[in-house]
Design a protein around this motif. Sequence first.
Motif, PDB file in Angstrom:
ATOM      1  N   HIS A   1       0.837  -1.208   0.000  1.00  0.00           N
ATOM      2  CA  HIS A   1       0.000   0.000   0.000  1.00  0.00           C
ATOM      3  C   HIS A   1       0.865   1.248   0.000  1.00  0.00           C
ATOM      4  O   HIS A   1       1.960   1.251   0.565  1.00  0.00           O
ATOM      5  CB  HIS A   1      -0.893   0.036   1.247  1.00  0.00           C
ATOM      6  CG  HIS A   1      -1.987  -0.971   1.223  1.00  0.00           C
ATOM      7  ND1 HIS A   1      -3.273  -0.668   0.881  1.00  0.00           N
ATOM      8  CD2 HIS A   1      -1.970  -2.299   1.493  1.00  0.00           C
ATOM      9  CE1 HIS A   1      -4.016  -1.757   0.953  1.00  0.00           C
ATOM     10  NE2 HIS A   1      -3.242  -2.761   1.310  1.00  0.00           N
ATOM     11  N   SER A   2       0.326   2.304  -0.589  1.00  0.00           N
ATOM     12  CA  SER A   2       0.964   3.612  -0.578  1.00  0.00           C
ATOM     13  C   SER A   2      -0.053   4.634  -0.087  1.00  0.00           C
ATOM     14  O   SER A   2      -1.221   4.580  -0.475  1.00  0.00           O
ATOM     15  CB  SER A   2       1.423   3.982  -1.995  1.00  0.00           C
ATOM     16  OG  SER A   2       1.838   5.321  -2.042  1.00  0.00           O
ATOM     17  N   ALA A   3       0.411   5.564   0.744  1.00  0.00           N
ATOM     18  CA  ALA A   3      -0.485   6.611   1.225  1.00  0.00           C
ATOM     19  C   ALA A   3      -0.844   7.581   0.101  1.00  0.00           C
ATOM     20  O   ALA A   3      -1.848   8.275   0.177  1.00  0.00           O
ATOM     21  CB  ALA A   3       0.162   7.367   2.385  1.00  0.00           C
ATOM     22  N   LYS A   4      -0.025   7.610  -0.954  1.00  0.00           N
ATOM     23  CA  LYS A   4      -0.290   8.486  -2.095  1.00  0.00           C
ATOM     24  C   LYS A   4      -1.495   7.944  -2.857  1.00  0.00           C
ATOM     25  O   LYS A   4      -1.441   6.863  -3.435  1.00  0.00           O
ATOM     26  CB  LYS A   4       0.928   8.545  -3.003  1.00  0.00           C
ATOM     27  CG  LYS A   4       0.803   9.586  -4.113  1.00  0.00           C
ATOM     28  CD  LYS A   4       2.028   9.599  -4.993  1.00  0.00           C
ATOM     29  CE  LYS A   4       3.157  10.298  -4.268  1.00  0.00           C
ATOM     30  NZ  LYS A   4       4.350  10.475  -5.074  1.00  0.00           N
ATOM     31  N   ASP A   5      -2.580   8.658  -2.829  1.00  0.00           N
ATOM     32  CA  ASP A   5      -3.820   8.292  -3.529  1.00  0.00           C
ATOM     33  C   ASP A   5      -4.417   6.971  -3.064  1.00  0.00           C
ATOM     34  O   ASP A   5      -5.275   6.410  -3.739  1.00  0.00           O
ATOM     35  CB  ASP A   5      -3.600   8.240  -5.051  1.00  0.00           C
ATOM     36  CG  ASP A   5      -3.178   9.588  -5.618  1.00  0.00           C
ATOM     37  OD1 ASP A   5      -3.639  10.616  -5.087  1.00  0.00           O
ATOM     38  OD2 ASP A   5      -2.380   9.598  -6.569  1.00  0.00           O
TER      39      ASP A   5
ATOM     40  N   THR B   1       4.786   3.948   2.792  1.00  0.00           N
ATOM     41  CA  THR B   1       4.535   2.684   2.108  1.00  0.00           C
ATOM     42  C   THR B   1       4.536   1.574   3.141  1.00  0.00           C
ATOM     43  O   THR B   1       5.400   1.546   4.010  1.00  0.00           O
ATOM     44  CB  THR B   1       5.631   2.430   1.051  1.00  0.00           C
ATOM     45  OG1 THR B   1       5.722   3.576   0.208  1.00  0.00           O
ATOM     46  CG2 THR B   1       5.304   1.223   0.203  1.00  0.00           C
ATOM     47  N   TRP B   2       3.571   0.672   3.056  1.00  0.00           N
ATOM     48  CA  TRP B   2       3.486  -0.418   4.017  1.00  0.00           C
ATOM     49  C   TRP B   2       2.900  -1.666   3.365  1.00  0.00           C
ATOM     50  O   TRP B   2       2.303  -1.605   2.309  1.00  0.00           O
ATOM     51  CB  TRP B   2       2.658  -0.014   5.241  1.00  0.00           C
ATOM     52  CG  TRP B   2       1.194   0.185   4.967  1.00  0.00           C
ATOM     53  CD1 TRP B   2       0.196  -0.746   5.095  1.00  0.00           C
ATOM     54  CD2 TRP B   2       0.546   1.379   4.507  1.00  0.00           C
ATOM     55  NE1 TRP B   2      -1.017  -0.201   4.754  1.00  0.00           N
ATOM     56  CE2 TRP B   2      -0.832   1.093   4.393  1.00  0.00           C
ATOM     57  CE3 TRP B   2       0.996   2.656   4.194  1.00  0.00           C
ATOM     58  CZ2 TRP B   2      -1.750   2.051   3.970  1.00  0.00           C
ATOM     59  CZ3 TRP B   2       0.083   3.600   3.766  1.00  0.00           C
ATOM     60  CH2 TRP B   2      -1.276   3.288   3.660  1.00  0.00           C
TER      61      TRP B   2
ATOM     62  N   SER C   1      -5.744  -8.146  10.846  1.00  0.00           N
ATOM     63  CA  SER C   1      -4.809  -7.539   9.895  1.00  0.00           C
ATOM     64  C   SER C   1      -3.886  -6.596  10.651  1.00  0.00           C
ATOM     65  O   SER C   1      -4.220  -6.109  11.726  1.00  0.00           O
ATOM     66  CB  SER C   1      -5.545  -6.802   8.778  1.00  0.00           C
ATOM     67  OG  SER C   1      -6.174  -5.653   9.279  1.00  0.00           O
ATOM     68  N   THR C   2      -2.729  -6.366  10.068  1.00  0.00           N
ATOM     69  CA  THR C   2      -1.754  -5.452  10.637  1.00  0.00           C
ATOM     70  C   THR C   2      -0.955  -4.837   9.502  1.00  0.00           C
ATOM     71  O   THR C   2      -0.962  -5.345   8.384  1.00  0.00           O
ATOM     72  CB  THR C   2      -0.832  -6.166  11.655  1.00  0.00           C
ATOM     73  OG1 THR C   2      -0.034  -5.200  12.335  1.00  0.00           O
ATOM     74  CG2 THR C   2       0.055  -7.197  10.986  1.00  0.00           C
ATOM     75  N   ARG C   3      -0.279  -3.740   9.791  1.00  0.00           N
ATOM     76  CA  ARG C   3       0.504  -3.034   8.784  1.00  0.00           C
ATOM     77  C   ARG C   3       1.981  -3.095   9.145  1.00  0.00           C
ATOM     78  O   ARG C   3       2.366  -2.781  10.269  1.00  0.00           O
ATOM     79  CB  ARG C   3       0.050  -1.587   8.670  1.00  0.00           C
ATOM     80  CG  ARG C   3      -1.354  -1.492   8.129  1.00  0.00           C
ATOM     81  CD  ARG C   3      -1.827  -0.083   8.019  1.00  0.00           C
ATOM     82  NE  ARG C   3      -3.145  -0.065   7.423  1.00  0.00           N
ATOM     83  CZ  ARG C   3      -3.819   1.031   7.173  1.00  0.00           C
ATOM     84  NH1 ARG C   3      -3.300   2.205   7.469  1.00  0.00           N
ATOM     85  NH2 ARG C   3      -5.006   0.972   6.626  1.00  0.00           N
ATOM     86  N   LEU C   4       2.794  -3.481   8.150  1.00  0.00           N
ATOM     87  CA  LEU C   4       4.226  -3.633   8.343  1.00  0.00           C
ATOM     88  C   LEU C   4       4.971  -2.562   7.548  1.00  0.00           C
ATOM     89  O   LEU C   4       4.711  -2.375   6.354  1.00  0.00           O
ATOM     90  CB  LEU C   4       4.688  -5.017   7.887  1.00  0.00           C
ATOM     91  CG  LEU C   4       3.986  -6.206   8.529  1.00  0.00           C
ATOM     92  CD1 LEU C   4       4.376  -7.497   7.824  1.00  0.00           C
ATOM     93  CD2 LEU C   4       4.315  -6.270  10.003  1.00  0.00           C
ATOM     94  N   PHE C   5       5.898  -1.905   8.200  1.00  0.00           N
ATOM     95  CA  PHE C   5       6.703  -0.865   7.572  1.00  0.00           C
ATOM     96  C   PHE C   5       7.566  -1.443   6.459  1.00  0.00           C
ATOM     97  O   PHE C   5       8.172  -2.499   6.617  1.00  0.00           O
ATOM     98  CB  PHE C   5       7.592  -0.198   8.633  1.00  0.00           C
ATOM     99  CG  PHE C   5       8.563   0.786   8.067  1.00  0.00           C
ATOM    100  CD1 PHE C   5       8.141   2.028   7.647  1.00  0.00           C
ATOM    101  CD2 PHE C   5       9.903   0.461   7.944  1.00  0.00           C
ATOM    102  CE1 PHE C   5       9.029   2.938   7.112  1.00  0.00           C
ATOM    103  CE2 PHE C   5      10.800   1.363   7.414  1.00  0.00           C
ATOM    104  CZ  PHE C   5      10.361   2.607   6.991  1.00  0.00           C
TER     105      PHE C   5
END
Length: 180
Positions: free
Chosen positions: A107-111, A152-153, A162-166
């Motif tokens: 995933h990207s925070a951009k858009d 970006t994660w 679910s979880t988000r990984l750097f």
Amino acid sequence: MRTRIVIVLLAAMAVTAFGITRLFAETGATEVTRVGTLDGLSAEVTTAGWVEMDHDMSGNAPGYQMPPAMMPGMPDQGDQRIAVKLTVANTTAGTRQLRAGEEFTLHSAKDGKSWTPHSHTFGELPRLAGRNVISGVLYFDLPPADVADSATWIEWSHGDGSTRLFVPLNGAEPGHQHNP
């Protein structure tokens, strides 16, 4: 009369508190971490970087990226391939289900863009035995501009959690960040 006003005020405060709680829950502001744990499995992104895809047929000329029509499996025009190396450990004594090629998304925070893996090196074994560790690489094809100067994660969805990984892209170090 005064009791009714107090009851109405308490009810209004309860509805407001519920609404605010739901609003924050729906925004999905989840912390991005180095290590995530779900169902006794622990995952960490160890490295990430762009894959060199230039085709060089001579020692004195610059290479170029072959188009997918000439070399099947190559990224589409304008896309580049990123390799994200992950380590997943089963911290329990029992066997856990794991389908790494299906559970991780970039995933990207951009858009708010996201990508599923183009391919991976985890193999097709659908489980991980107790106290075992597996490392593999997930490959994603995307335009480099979509992750440039953006958080970006990897979103790891396993079972009901679910979880988000750097993702340490371009040598970036994680700060305390929340992403949409």
